[in-house]
Design a protein around this motif. Structure first.
Motif, PDB file in Angstrom:
ATOM      1  N   ILE A  80       0.844  -1.213   0.000  1.00 56.08           N
ATOM      2  CA  ILE A  80       0.000   0.000   0.000  1.00 56.08           C
ATOM      3  C   ILE A  80       0.875   1.257   0.000  1.00 56.08           C
ATOM      4  O   ILE A  80       0.589   2.225  -0.714  1.00 56.08           O
ATOM      5  CB  ILE A  80      -0.963  -0.016   1.207  1.00 56.08           C
ATOM      6  CG1 ILE A  80      -1.944  -1.191   1.068  1.00 56.08           C
ATOM      7  CG2 ILE A  80      -1.703   1.308   1.334  1.00 56.08           C
ATOM      8  CD1 ILE A  80      -2.769  -1.477   2.321  1.00 56.08           C
ATOM      9  N   ALA A  81       1.954   1.231   0.778  1.00 55.29           N
ATOM     10  CA  ALA A  81       2.852   2.396   0.835  1.00 55.29           C
ATOM     11  C   ALA A  81       3.363   2.705  -0.572  1.00 55.29           C
ATOM     12  O   ALA A  81       3.322   3.853  -1.026  1.00 55.29           O
ATOM     13  CB  ALA A  81       4.016   2.125   1.781  1.00 55.29           C
ATOM     14  N   HIS A  82       3.813   1.669  -1.270  1.00 55.73           N
ATOM     15  CA  HIS A  82       4.348   1.885  -2.618  1.00 55.73           C
ATOM     16  C   HIS A  82       3.285   2.464  -3.546  1.00 55.73           C
ATOM     17  O   HIS A  82       3.560   3.397  -4.306  1.00 55.73           O
ATOM     18  CB  HIS A  82       4.905   0.570  -3.173  1.00 55.73           C
ATOM     19  CG  HIS A  82       5.381   0.697  -4.580  1.00 55.73           C
ATOM     20  ND1 HIS A  82       6.334   1.619  -4.951  1.00 55.73           N
ATOM     21  CD2 HIS A  82       5.023   0.036  -5.708  1.00 55.73           C
ATOM     22  CE1 HIS A  82       6.535   1.516  -6.262  1.00 55.73           C
ATOM     23  NE2 HIS A  82       5.764   0.568  -6.738  1.00 55.73           N
ATOM     24  N   SER A  83       2.061   1.950  -3.466  1.00 53.87           N
ATOM     25  CA  SER A  83       0.987   2.489  -4.319  1.00 53.87           C
ATOM     26  C   SER A  83       0.733   3.955  -4.005  1.00 53.87           C
ATOM     27  O   SER A  83       0.260   4.700  -4.857  1.00 53.87           O
ATOM     28  CB  SER A  83      -0.335   1.750  -4.126  1.00 53.87           C
ATOM     29  OG  SER A  83      -0.130   0.435  -3.783  1.00 53.87           O
ATOM     30  N   ALA A  84       1.021   4.355  -2.764  1.00 51.62           N
ATOM     31  CA  ALA A  84       0.771   5.745  -2.372  1.00 51.62           C
ATOM     32  C   ALA A  84       2.017   6.619  -2.556  1.00 51.62           C
ATOM     33  O   ALA A  84       2.030   7.779  -2.157  1.00 51.62           O
ATOM     34  CB  ALA A  84       0.315   5.782  -0.910  1.00 51.62           C
ATOM     35  N   GLY A  85       3.078   6.041  -3.115  1.00 55.90           N
ATOM     36  CA  GLY A  85       4.288   6.822  -3.372  1.00 55.90           C
ATOM     37  C   GLY A  85       5.209   6.968  -2.167  1.00 55.90           C
ATOM     38  O   GLY A  85       6.049   7.855  -2.127  1.00 55.90           O
ATOM     39  N   ILE A  86       5.064   6.091  -1.190  1.00 53.45           N
ATOM     40  CA  ILE A  86       5.932   6.137   0.000  1.00 53.45           C
ATOM     41  C   ILE A  86       6.970   5.026  -0.119  1.00 53.45           C
ATOM     42  O   ILE A  86       6.620   3.873  -0.383  1.00 53.45           O
ATOM     43  CB  ILE A  86       5.113   5.931   1.293  1.00 53.45           C
ATOM     44  CG1 ILE A  86       4.036   7.021   1.410  1.00 53.45           C
ATOM     45  CG2 ILE A  86       6.015   5.926   2.526  1.00 53.45           C
ATOM     46  CD1 ILE A  86       3.068   6.800   2.576  1.00 53.45           C
ATOM     47  N   ALA A  87       8.250   5.370   0.110  1.00 50.79           N
ATOM     48  CA  ALA A  87       9.324   4.392  -0.121  1.00 50.79           C
ATOM     49  C   ALA A  87      10.017   3.947   1.162  1.00 50.79           C
ATOM     50  O   ALA A  87      10.871   3.068   1.122  1.00 50.79           O
ATOM     51  CB  ALA A  87      10.345   4.964  -1.084  1.00 50.79           C
ATOM     52  N   ILE A  88       9.675   4.555   2.294  1.00 53.26           N
ATOM     53  CA  ILE A  88      10.395   4.214   3.534  1.00 53.26           C
ATOM     54  C   ILE A  88       9.384   3.822   4.606  1.00 53.26           C
ATOM     55  O   ILE A  88       8.336   4.459   4.759  1.00 53.26           O
ATOM     56  CB  ILE A  88      11.279   5.392   3.979  1.00 53.26           C
ATOM     57  CG1 ILE A  88      12.330   5.641   2.888  1.00 53.26           C
ATOM     58  CG2 ILE A  88      11.950   5.105   5.328  1.00 53.26           C
ATOM     59  CD1 ILE A  88      13.199   6.842   3.098  1.00 53.26           C
ATOM     60  N   PHE A  89       9.727   2.769   5.331  1.00 53.10           N
ATOM     61  CA  PHE A  89       8.752   2.139   6.217  1.00 53.10           C
ATOM     62  C   PHE A  89       9.474   1.576   7.449  1.00 53.10           C
ATOM     63  O   PHE A  89      10.515   0.944   7.333  1.00 53.10           O
ATOM     64  CB  PHE A  89       8.069   1.043   5.377  1.00 53.10           C
ATOM     65  CG  PHE A  89       7.289  -0.018   6.105  1.00 53.10           C
ATOM     66  CD1 PHE A  89       6.730   0.193   7.352  1.00 53.10           C
ATOM     67  CD2 PHE A  89       7.102  -1.257   5.494  1.00 53.10           C
ATOM     68  CE1 PHE A  89       6.011  -0.804   7.984  1.00 53.10           C
ATOM     69  CE2 PHE A  89       6.385  -2.254   6.110  1.00 53.10           C
ATOM     70  CZ  PHE A  89       5.836  -2.028   7.367  1.00 53.10           C
ATOM     71  N   ALA A  90       8.921   1.827   8.633  1.00 55.10           N
ATOM     72  CA  ALA A  90       9.510   1.274   9.867  1.00 55.10           C
ATOM     73  C   ALA A  90       8.569   0.261  10.504  1.00 55.10           C
ATOM     74  O   ALA A  90       7.369   0.494  10.623  1.00 55.10           O
ATOM     75  CB  ALA A  90       9.786   2.397  10.868  1.00 55.10           C
ATOM     76  N   THR A  91       9.144  -0.877  10.914  1.00 58.03           N
ATOM     77  CA  THR A  91       8.384  -1.896  11.635  1.00 58.03           C
ATOM     78  C   THR A  91       9.179  -2.284  12.884  1.00 58.03           C
ATOM     79  O   THR A  91      10.146  -1.624  13.238  1.00 58.03           O
ATOM     80  CB  THR A  91       8.124  -3.120  10.733  1.00 58.03           C
ATOM     81  OG1 THR A  91       7.368  -4.086  11.468  1.00 58.03           O
ATOM     82  CG2 THR A  91       9.403  -3.779  10.266  1.00 58.03           C
ATOM     83  N   GLY A  92       8.754  -3.382  13.547  1.00 62.10           N
ATOM     84  CA  GLY A  92       9.519  -3.903  14.678  1.00 62.10           C
ATOM     85  C   GLY A  92      10.525  -4.918  14.163  1.00 62.10           C
ATOM     86  O   GLY A  92      11.697  -4.619  13.943  1.00 62.10           O
ATOM     87  N   GLY A  93      10.034  -6.149  13.952  1.00 61.85           N
ATOM     88  CA  GLY A  93      10.907  -7.200  13.414  1.00 61.85           C
ATOM     89  C   GLY A  93      10.266  -7.779  12.169  1.00 61.85           C
ATOM     90  O   GLY A  93       9.052  -7.905  12.075  1.00 61.85           O
ATOM     91  N   LEU A  94      11.114  -8.147  11.218  1.00 59.96           N
ATOM     92  CA  LEU A  94      10.617  -8.739   9.967  1.00 59.96           C
ATOM     93  C   LEU A  94      10.047 -10.124  10.205  1.00 59.96           C
ATOM     94  O   LEU A  94      10.517 -10.857  11.079  1.00 59.96           O
ATOM     95  CB  LEU A  94      11.776  -8.938   8.990  1.00 59.96           C
ATOM     96  CG  LEU A  94      12.460  -7.737   8.395  1.00 59.96           C
ATOM     97  CD1 LEU A  94      13.581  -8.226   7.498  1.00 59.96           C
ATOM     98  CD2 LEU A  94      11.447  -6.917   7.613  1.00 59.96           C
TER      99      LEU A  94
END
Ligand code: PSU
Ligand code: MN
Length: 279
Positions: free
Chosen positions: A91-105
């Motif tokens: 969803i971030a990519h579709s909205a033009g956002i390229a950077i994302f923070a989470t806890g653990g993969l």
């Protein structure tokens, strides 16, 4: 920059979850970036949640956990769902956002040779051009196999001020990293060099170790007990990760919760600094 919502609904206990979600957004702003927490509410994709939407994700007991494959279903059925790393990246990519923070993969689960349980997070990293800032792969996973899969899927991994792959609750999973970066600017440079390398279809992992890790002895014991409990209770599929995180939270006297909160805040701050450096 993007923030995910599965952490809020399925990764942290109530009422701490709403407090952390609110604080994390503030940390992003303090570091000069704009937070967009991503979720599906009554069938609508939201990129950025207002206070009542965030409250809904944190408190409603009917929030499902949506990976990419769940999105068309929850939208058509007008359900509300929290998004995983995979769905948030999409969803971030579709909205033009390229950077994302989470806890653990997410990654390859222990026993995957039999269960084939491998998180869709790995495939999203391979197929979606979003940088994911995390504290490594969750230590409940088969970390060695997860690193091998990331190599096969051609996903770059850069340690932030470390040459050790972080282990979520632990600062060091015991596996070496080939590359490190020592500043947000250096990470931003690596991200933009993907264009020179003509790699524009895939993401990248920034691995940011927790500063005050969990006691490794307590970690090893809780993990062994938690895995045994999951087996005993026949926990399968997408319920495995929330079950094990919950097991840690209720069997470590608040230690895993303290560490998980520190991880999320620290990753959000770093991702915001990278977003500013990448402008
Ligand atoms: N990091 C956390 N808590 C979480 C998760 C990550 O500190 O709850 C979530 C993310 O949404 C990630 C998901 O995508 O766990 C992985 O679930 P699975 O193993 O079922 O793919
Ligand atoms: Mn799974």
């Amino acid at each position: 920059m993007a923030l995910e919502s599965t952490i809020i609904s399925h990764g942290l206990p109530r009422p701490t979850n709403i407090e952390v979600a609110t604080q994390v957004e503030a940390i992003v702003r303090e570091n000069g970036a704009t937070p967009a927490t991503i979720a599906v509410i009554d069938g609508a994709i939201h990129v950025g949640l207002n206070e009542s939407a965030l409250q809904r994700i944190a408190t409603d007991t009917n929030i499902s956990k949506a990976s990419i494959r769940d999105l068309p279903i929850v939208i058509a059925k007008k359900m509300s769902a929290a998004t995983t790393v995979a769905a948030t990246s999409h969803i971030a990519h579709s909205a033009g956002i390229a950077i994302f923070a989470t806890g653990g993969l997410g990654g390859v689960h222990r026993g995957a040779q039999e269960t084939w349980d491998e998180s869709a997070d790995l495939h999203s990293l391979a197929n979606i051009p979003v940088m994911v800032v995390s504290a490594g792969a969750k230590s409940i996973l088969d970390v060695a196999a997860t690193l091998e899969r990331l190599e096969t899927l051609s996903v770059p991994i850069v340690g932030f001020q470390t040459n050790k792959f972080p282990g979520f609750y632990l600062s060091d999973s015991g596996f070496e990293l080939e590359y490190r970066a020592d500043s947000p600017e250096e990470i931003a440079k690596i991200w933009s060099a993907r264009h020179q390398a003509r790699i524009t279809h895939s993401g990248m992992v920034v691995a940011n170790p927790v500063v005050r890790q969990m006691d490794p002895v307590l970690h090893a014991q809780t993990l062994a007990d938690g895995l045994a409990a999951a087996e005993r209770e026949h926990i399968k599929g997408k319920a495995v990760t929330p079950f094990l995180l919950e097991y840690f939270h209720s069997h470590t006297n608040g230690e895993s919760l303290r560490v998980n909160i520190e991880i999320i805040k620290s990753n959000a701050a770093l991702a915001a600094q990278i977003a500013v450096a990448a402008q």
